[in-house]
Write an enzyme that holds these catalytic residues in place. Structure first.
Site, PDB file in Angstrom:
ATOM      1  N   ASP A 131     -13.314  10.167  12.485  1.00 25.19           N
ATOM      2  CA  ASP A 131     -12.373   9.153  12.016  1.00 25.19           C
ATOM      3  C   ASP A 131     -10.996   9.794  11.970  1.00 25.19           C
ATOM      4  O   ASP A 131     -10.876  11.017  11.888  1.00 25.19           O
ATOM      5  CB  ASP A 131     -12.773   8.638  10.625  1.00 25.19           C
ATOM      6  CG  ASP A 131     -12.198   7.255  10.336  1.00 25.19           C
ATOM      7  OD1 ASP A 131     -12.947   6.262  10.483  1.00 25.19           O
ATOM      8  OD2 ASP A 131     -11.003   7.161  10.004  1.00 25.19           O
ATOM      9  N   ARG A 159       0.805  -1.220   0.000  1.00 24.97           N
ATOM     10  CA  ARG A 159       0.000   0.000   0.000  1.00 24.97           C
ATOM     11  C   ARG A 159       0.839   1.271   0.000  1.00 24.97           C
ATOM     12  O   ARG A 159       0.374   2.317  -0.457  1.00 24.97           O
ATOM     13  CB  ARG A 159      -0.971  -0.018   1.179  1.00 24.97           C
ATOM     14  CG  ARG A 159      -2.012  -1.110   1.028  1.00 24.97           C
ATOM     15  CD  ARG A 159      -3.104  -1.006   2.054  1.00 24.97           C
ATOM     16  NE  ARG A 159      -4.118  -2.037   1.852  1.00 24.97           N
ATOM     17  CZ  ARG A 159      -5.221  -2.168   2.581  1.00 24.97           C
ATOM     18  NH1 ARG A 159      -5.454  -1.305   3.565  1.00 24.97           N
ATOM     19  NH2 ARG A 159      -6.083  -3.124   2.338  1.00 24.97           N
TER      20      ARG A 159
END
Length: 288
Positions: free
Chosen positions: A161, A44
């Site tokens: 978040d 990633r």
């Protein structure tokens, strides 16, 4: 002829460097990465190296230590944000059939309800909470009045978040048709979403107005909230935390919950032996 392999594709992250990444991520965000996550992290972060024109993970490690924004982009890359509307629907049935009637009864004096979706990802959870609220309000008031959709109640949902990327998606409130059609019955789609020319759906404004999206790091020692919450949803988030971090987060939740407020956890998260909360339903707990 095959294209030559780029230097980024050949870049190697040593076990020692991975442990440095893991320690930094834990120290800043409280997210625990085991050695089994190394391949995922390497894969990633390749995109971040390409976008920055860096040739090694060591260069990138030094870069994120100097650039707070890039550190957040790294977290966006390595965290998994899997969610859906009405995920673990037994929670929303319990919310509608048990907790909301109790709140509407007990809060008749100030008519104020506060809910926190902690770890809201791309927004499906807070929007599902809002839909559940409106559906229950409809049964009490006999329908909708879009000039006053909460029918005199002061209801607010905070959605937080750590990832700025998922918060941007959540705030936009646009979702693919296939996903929504699998998760929601047609009646709810028509009531709470507008269909776009592209075929996707957008959350209607009167639903969005219930929710405020904010970035929050669970690792912070204190959370910047003035009012208590009647309900906190934090589902499938603490699976990334070790025991020390879990206890920190649970103590913060306990502090910010109103007396006898309720906490919703994910299906694989339990609190055996925790004296701050008592179980009342499947992974739903009441503040003690």
């Amino acid at each position: 002829m095959p294209e030559p392999t780029s230097s980024i594709d050949q870049a190697v992250m040593s076990d020692e460097l991975f442990q440095r990444f893991a320690r930094l991520i834990y120290d800043v965000a409280g997210i625990q990465l085991s050695g089994q996550k190394k391949t995922l992290v390497v894969t990633r972060l390749q995109k971040r190296l390409r976008e920055l024109g860096l040739n090694s993970y060591d260069e990138y490690f030094h870069h994120i230590k100097e650039d707070d924004n890039e550190f957040v982009l790294m977290l966006n890359s390595i965290t998994t944000n899997t969610t859906k509307f009405f995920r673990e629907n037994h929670h929303f049935e319990f919310l509608k059939n048990t907790l909301l009637p109790q709140l509407f009864q007990h809060k008749r004096a100030n008519r104020e309800i506060r809910i926190w979706s902690a770890g809201c990802s791309t927004g499906e959870e807070p929007y599902t909470i809002a839909v559940s609220l409106f559906e229950k309000l409809k049964t009490f008031t006999g329908g909708y009045d879009l000039t006053d959709p909460c029918r005199g109640w002061d209801i607010k949902i905070l959605a937080t978040d750590i990832s700025t990327k998922v918060l941007a998606t959540a705030q936009a409130g646009n979702y693919a048709a296939g996903t929504l059609q699998e998760d929601l019955p047609e009646a709810l789609l028509k009531t709470y979403f507008d269909r776009n020319a592209s075929g996707s759906y957008s959350v209607k404004d009167f639903v969005k107005q219930l929710i405020r999206f904010r970035r929050l790091n669970f690792k912070d020692q204190s959370y910047p909230f003035k009012k208590s919450f009647d309900l906190i949803f934090c589902r499938n988030v603490m699976i990334y935390f070790d025991e020390t971090m879990k206890q920190h987060v649970l103590s913060r939740f306990h502090h910010h919950l109103a007396p006898h407020g309720h906490l919703f956890l994910g299906h694989s998260e339990t609190m055996f032996g925790n004296k701050l909360f008592s179980p009342v339903h499947i992974t739903v707990y009441r503040k003690q």
